[in-house]
Design a protein around this motif. Structure first.
Motif, PDB file in Angstrom:
ATOM      1  N   GLU A  20       0.828  -1.205   0.000  1.00 21.56           N
ATOM      2  CA  GLU A  20       0.000   0.000   0.000  1.00 21.56           C
ATOM      3  C   GLU A  20       0.869   1.263   0.000  1.00 21.56           C
ATOM      4  OE1 GLU A  20      -3.334   2.111   2.823  1.00 21.56           O
ATOM      5  OE2 GLU A  20      -3.192  -0.075   2.834  1.00 21.56           O
ATOM      6  N   ASP A  61      11.925   2.187  -3.199  1.00 22.98           N
ATOM      7  CA  ASP A  61      11.463   3.304  -4.020  1.00 22.98           C
ATOM      8  C   ASP A  61      12.609   3.856  -4.861  1.00 22.98           C
ATOM      9  OD1 ASP A  61       9.348   5.057  -4.825  1.00 22.98           O
ATOM     10  OD2 ASP A  61      10.285   6.625  -3.613  1.00 22.98           O
ATOM     11  N   ARG A  63       2.472   1.565  -3.312  1.00 24.17           N
ATOM     12  CA  ARG A  63       1.452   1.624  -4.372  1.00 24.17           C
ATOM     13  C   ARG A  63       1.708   0.585  -5.452  1.00 24.17           C
ATOM     14  NH1 ARG A  63       0.022   8.040  -4.939  1.00 24.17           N
ATOM     15  NH2 ARG A  63      -0.353   8.320  -2.739  1.00 24.17           N
ATOM     16  N   VAL A  64       1.973  -0.638  -5.002  1.00 25.05           N
ATOM     17  CA  VAL A  64       2.116  -1.779  -5.898  1.00 25.05           C
ATOM     18  C   VAL A  64       1.178  -2.880  -5.408  1.00 25.05           C
ATOM     19  CG1 VAL A  64       4.523  -1.247  -6.476  1.00 25.05           C
ATOM     20  CG2 VAL A  64       4.026  -2.785  -4.566  1.00 25.05           C
ATOM     21  N   GLN A  65       0.976  -3.878  -6.244  1.00 26.33           N
ATOM     22  CA  GLN A  65       0.140  -5.004  -5.840  1.00 26.33           C
ATOM     23  C   GLN A  65       0.919  -5.919  -4.896  1.00 26.33           C
ATOM     24  OE1 GLN A  65      -1.270  -7.008  -9.331  1.00 26.33           O
ATOM     25  NE2 GLN A  65      -2.465  -5.244 -10.014  1.00 26.33           N
TER      26      GLN A  65
END
Length: 85
Positions: free
Chosen positions: A13, A49, A16-18
């Protein structure tokens, strides 16, 4: 007191990836594993990141090449004229 560590769903989360992408690439990512439990520190998330950060190489946002080492060279000597339209 220890710093907060994120679980896989929390890290996915934040990044911001699965979750599936995170699990599939876990071998190439910084993390901690204690038995079957995988966690990520804030530093781990920052490194992940940074690993996937890309700067543009062309276009108006591309980084300008470093200035020539000669102190007498004009600072814009690396610029070339545009081709005639």
């Amino acid at each position: 007191m220890t710093a907060h560590r994120c679980t896989c769903p929390e890290a996915a989360e934040v990044l911001r990836v699965q979750k599936r992408w995170l699990r599939r690439n876990i071998g190439n990512l910084p993390h901690s594993r204690k038995g079957k439990v995988v966690t990520f520190s804030e530093a781990d998330l920052d490194r992940i990141d940074a690993m996937h950060h890309h700067e543009p190489t062309t276009g108006p946002l591309a980084t300008v090449p470093s200035a020539p080492s000669s102190p007498t060279a004009h600072p814009l000597v690396h610029l070339k004229p545009l081709a005639a339209l």
